[in-house]
Design a protein around this motif. Structure first.
Motif, PDB file in Angstrom:
ATOM      1  N   ALA A   1       0.720  -1.126  -0.038  1.00  0.00           N
ATOM      2  CA  ALA A   1      -0.209  -0.194  -0.069  1.00  0.00           C
ATOM      3  C   ALA A   1       0.876   1.135  -0.145  1.00  0.00           C
ATOM      4  O   ALA A   1       0.351   2.366  -0.252  1.00  0.00           O
ATOM      5  N   VAL A   2       2.172   1.016   0.107  1.00  0.00           N
ATOM      6  CA  VAL A   2       2.775   2.498   0.378  1.00  0.00           C
ATOM      7  C   VAL A   2       2.735   3.296  -1.129  1.00  0.00           C
ATOM      8  O   VAL A   2       2.829   2.742  -2.029  1.00  0.00           O
ATOM      9  N   GLY A   3       2.674   4.519  -0.856  1.00  0.00           N
ATOM     10  CA  GLY A   3       2.242   5.426  -1.773  1.00  0.00           C
ATOM     11  C   GLY A   3       0.889   5.585  -2.564  1.00  0.00           C
ATOM     12  O   GLY A   3       0.465   6.400  -3.117  1.00  0.00           O
ATOM     13  N   SER A   4       0.129   4.470  -2.245  1.00  0.00           N
ATOM     14  CA  SER A   4      -1.324   4.533  -2.736  1.00  0.00           C
ATOM     15  C   SER A   4      -2.303   5.385  -1.944  1.00  0.00           C
ATOM     16  O   SER A   4      -3.193   5.767  -3.001  1.00  0.00           O
ATOM     17  N   ALA A   5      -1.843   6.177  -0.920  1.00  0.00           N
ATOM     18  CA  ALA A   5      -2.635   7.112  -0.519  1.00  0.00           C
ATOM     19  C   ALA A   5      -1.481   7.867   0.001  1.00  0.00           C
ATOM     20  O   ALA A   5      -0.650   7.391   0.912  1.00  0.00           O
ATOM     21  N   GLN A   6      -1.828   9.279   0.188  1.00  0.00           N
ATOM     22  CA  GLN A   6      -0.642  10.272   0.857  1.00  0.00           C
ATOM     23  C   GLN A   6      -1.408  11.062   1.703  1.00  0.00           C
ATOM     24  O   GLN A   6      -2.387  11.725   1.282  1.00  0.00           O
ATOM     25  N   PRO A   7      -0.692  11.582   2.730  1.00  0.00           N
ATOM     26  CA  PRO A   7      -1.341  12.926   3.611  1.00  0.00           C
ATOM     27  C   PRO A   7      -0.976  14.091   2.941  1.00  0.00           C
ATOM     28  O   PRO A   7      -0.528  15.108   3.413  1.00  0.00           O
ATOM     29  N   PHE A   8      -1.368  14.312   1.643  1.00  0.00           N
ATOM     30  CA  PHE A   8      -0.997  15.575   0.786  1.00  0.00           C
ATOM     31  C   PHE A   8      -1.666  16.850   1.600  1.00  0.00           C
ATOM     32  O   PHE A   8      -0.971  17.736   1.512  1.00  0.00           O
ATOM     33  N   TYR A   9      -2.774  16.671   2.152  1.00  0.00           N
ATOM     34  CA  TYR A   9      -3.570  17.815   2.467  1.00  0.00           C
ATOM     35  C   TYR A   9      -3.127  18.379   3.704  1.00  0.00           C
ATOM     36  O   TYR A   9      -3.583  19.342   4.463  1.00  0.00           O
ATOM     37  N   LEU A  10      -2.444  17.530   4.581  1.00  0.00           N
ATOM     38  CA  LEU A  10      -1.837  17.882   5.810  1.00  0.00           C
ATOM     39  C   LEU A  10      -0.844  19.145   5.667  1.00  0.00           C
ATOM     40  O   LEU A  10      -0.879  20.141   6.590  1.00  0.00           O
ATOM     41  N   ALA A  11      -0.426  19.476   4.297  1.00  0.00           N
ATOM     42  CA  ALA A  11       0.367  20.620   4.068  1.00  0.00           C
ATOM     43  C   ALA A  11      -0.572  21.745   4.053  1.00  0.00           C
ATOM     44  O   ALA A  11       0.087  22.961   4.376  1.00  0.00           O
ATOM     45  N   TYR A  12      -1.857  21.699   4.094  1.00  0.00           N
ATOM     46  CA  TYR A  12      -2.789  22.750   3.833  1.00  0.00           C
ATOM     47  C   TYR A  12      -3.247  23.498   5.153  1.00  0.00           C
ATOM     48  O   TYR A  12      -3.656  24.236   5.301  1.00  0.00           O
ATOM     49  N   ARG A  13      -2.658  22.676   6.323  1.00  0.00           N
ATOM     50  CA  ARG A  13      -2.793  23.129   7.699  1.00  0.00           C
ATOM     51  C   ARG A  13      -1.870  24.003   8.116  1.00  0.00           C
ATOM     52  O   ARG A  13      -0.370  23.700   7.939  1.00  0.00           O
TER      53      ARG A  13
END
Length: 679
Positions: free
Chosen positions: A266-278
């Motif tokens: 599952a590595v890479g299949s989903a990422q905490p991309f929107y954490l940067a928006y906080r």
């Protein structure tokens, strides 16, 4: 019973072939392989046994042996549909997509209504960047077998990538009703629901998947990523996100123990991309997450232990660029294109691995500049093999966090020196990334503490860009009352933090007659509506009628967006997550740009641009100053000819934002020095 028949007469090849089929169906792969091999010892020309052995070798991951078995079956029976289908499947996994399409088309010709063959043809066509052909194949498979879960899932994946979320979700539910053999349709449905703002429903789908498939790494990762909100409605929700993600990471790590490798697929299949928006320091939770992902990737894929060592005897440093955005995309336009254009070919051997499927004229141009160019999509294992075969001195990721293959490759140690840049303007958190390339003008004095990697401050904003296109399509201006000032708030809806709503309200209150123009998201239309509703509530609470102030325009293509910017008076940068591409375009149009220089690089991008072009009087030092400068800019715009002169000055200065070749030279020097210092 078959074994009894073999005991009575062990010299019949078909008995052993049938035993192989039965054992394979039980999942006893190696005993099945021995049965097929015995059939072939008795009759080397037994085509079905060659095919059976090929299917076992696929299941065991031995692709070359599988291909050899299928080719032997086809040498005996050229139109053997199962062998053609099997060979096509192997070729897709090996990334030999054109050959795969040819084999699978032949299989379809021999068996035109076989849903499994049509599904595999769809996979091959998708891999050859023929999405329309892939869609047709998947739909034919579903016509042949409405309960074909794999085809429903694959078509859903294709449509989701095309932003057709509603039909994609419907297909996932159809696949789930067909009782699929894996959690994949559940995981995809959860991702679609999260993308549509239905976080609670997404969590429920992941829970359902784990009830049926307790070992699903994708569902476990989906729950962890679901802790990061794509859009927040309150300041409290925004502030809670980093700790919620940290707790979810701890829970994911606990599940993965003691065998972290089971998280590997599952590595890479989903990422905490929107954490940067906080707008908070998220370095520590990202580092914990990065440790977990890297450990899982290494234990699952087990790359060679010597890949991190320096190769000997090369005249040039071999730089492999890995990105899914080698096309018209902000990462390409702002970060990567200038490097590809200006890097010294006498010093660097440039290879570009484009992991994405989308191509355009910029892709072709990049191909012409590279010593080697490899185009995706390919299975992750094929990308790992390609990087391993290339044996790069340096792996460069312009961004980490937008693409599954890129993120998974970055989690592995595949080169002596591995480098990221600010295409995603936040630390990768990965222990496998050595350097982070940023810009001197966009980093605060204490910026080093915001990175897991060693921070490299390149001159200026750290990039070498080209001027934006001068093409302008006239915007359908709805007209305005005299004296009305237009503010452009043209950011992705997910960037607007609730903590900044009060600034918009105060600017509108003090300016008086004004319009606040939002640009709707092309993908997240629900989020555009949500941010508009949230701002409307804040304006009402401040005593302002939102119908007199708030405006929204649909998503605009680049030339039309340029026309929209021409019609605006002031650009309000987003304080919590500054824009670079939009700010770059706004300055080229001469638009006054108000920005608040925050404590993190991602809050300082527009300020860095302004400093690079020598216009610093619109960089705010505080929230109150941000409001004051916006009000002052509005008053200047009402001054008529003075405003026109201001815009001319900005348009002329904006030329200094581009052609920063010194940044590329410093980038090259940093790579050379860091590589030379590697053990």
């Amino acid at each position: 019973m078959i074994e009894q028949a073999i005991a009575a007469n062990p010299m019949v090849p078909s008995f052993h072939n049938n035993l192989g089929n039965a054992l394979r169906a039980q999942g006893a792969l190696e005993p099945a392989a021995r049965a097929f091999e015995q059939a072939l010892r008795l009759n080397p020309n037994h085509g079905d046994a060659h095919h059976g052995l090929g299917t076992v070798r696929i299941a065991q991951g031995e692709l070359e042996k599988a291909a050899m078995a299928f080719r032997r079956a086809l040498a005996l029976q050229p139109n053997h549909p199962d062998a053609l289908a099997g060979l096509g499947t192997v070729l897709v996994r090996q990334g030999r997509n054109d050959e795969a399409v040819a084999a699978l088309r032949a299989a379809v010709a021999a068996r035109p209504h076989d849903p499994a063959i049509l599904n595999n043809l769809g996979n091959a066509l998708r891999a050859t960047r023929n999405p329309r052909g892939a869609e047709e194949a998947y739909r034919r498979a579903l016509q042949a077998s409405p309960q074909a879960a794999d085809s429903a899932y694959n078509l859903a994946l294709l449509l989701f990538e095309r932003d057709a979320a509603e039909e994609a979700a419907s297909l996932c539910r159809r696949a789930i009703q067909s009782k699929p053999g894996s959690a994949d349709p559940y995981v995809l449905l959860a991702a679609i629901l999260r993308d549509q703002g239905q976080a609670t429903e997404a969590q429920a789908v992941c829970d359902q998947a784990l009830h049926l498939f307790p070992d699903s790494a994708g569902a476990r990762l989906g729950i962890a990523i679901g802790s990061v909100p794509l859009f927040v409605r309150t300041a409290q929700e925004s502030a809670a996100a980093p700790q919620a993600f940290a707790r979810a990471t701890d829970e994911l790590a606990s599940w993965a123990l003691p065998d972290t490798a089971r998280l590997g697929p599952a590595v890479g299949s989903a990422q905490p991309f929107y954490l940067a928006y906080r707008p908070f320091d998220v370095t520590e939770p990202l580092a914990r997450y990065g440790d977990l992902m890297s450990k899982a990737a290494h234990e699952y894929f087990r790359p060679g232990s010597d890949l991190g060592k320096r190769p000997e005897g090369r005249d040039r440093l071999r730089l492999v660029v890995v990105s899914a955005q080698v096309r018209e995309h902000p990462v390409w336009e702002m970060i990567l294109r200038g490097i590809v254009a200006e890097l010294d070919p006498a010093v660097f051997e440039l290879m570009i691995f484009h992991t994405g499927a989308q191509i355009d004229g910029e892709t072709d141009w990049a191909r012409s500049r590279a010593d080697r160019f490899l185009q995706g999509p390919m299975p992750l294992a094929a990308w790992i093999d390609a990087v391993t075969e290339a044996r790069p001195d340096i792996l460069f990721f312009p961004e980490i966090g937008m693409d599954a293959a890129t993120t998974a490759l970055a989690a592995l140690r595949l080169a002596p020196l591995q480098v990221a840049a600010w295409g995603h303007p936040i630390t990768s958190g990965l222990p496998t990334i050595d350097l982070y390339m940023s810009g001197d003008l966009i980093e605060p004095a204490d910026g080093d503490r915001h990175y897991r990697e060693q921070l490299v401050r390149l001159p200026g904003t750290g990039v070498c860009t080209q001027p934006p296109s001068k093409a302008v399509e006239a915007w359908g201006d709805p007209g305005r009352q005299p004296g009305t000032v237009r503010f452009a708030l043209c950011h992705q809806s997910t960037k607007f933090d609730p903590g900044d709503d009060a600034l918009i309200v105060e600017i509108a209150r003090r300016v008086g007659r004004c319009e606040m123009w939002l640009v709707a998201s092309r993908k997240h239309r629900w989020a555009s509506e949500a941010v508009s509703d949230r701002l409307a509530r804040a304006l009402r609470a401040g005593g302002i009628d939102p119908s007199q102030v708030l405006r929204q325009v649909p998503w605009l293509a680049p030339d039309a967006f340029a026309g929209f910017l021409e019609a605006m008076d002031v650009y309000l940068d987003c304080p919590s997550f500054s824009g670079y591409t939009t700010a770059h375009g706004a300055l080229a149009r001469g638009l006054p740009l108000i920005t608040l220089e925050g404590q993190f690089m991602r809050q300082r991008l527009a300020a860095g641009l302004l400093r690079q072009i020598g216009i610093t009087d619109t960089i705010a030092s505080s929230r109150a100053d941000y409001v004051d400068k916006a009000v002052a800019a509005a008053e200047s715009c009402r001054a008529g000819e003075g405003a026109a002169g201001w815009r001319s000055r900005i348009r002329a200065a904006a030329l200094l934002a581009d052609g920063n070749r010194e940044a590329v030279r410093a980038f090259a020097a940093a790579l050379i020095e860091a590589f030379g210092n590697r053990p």
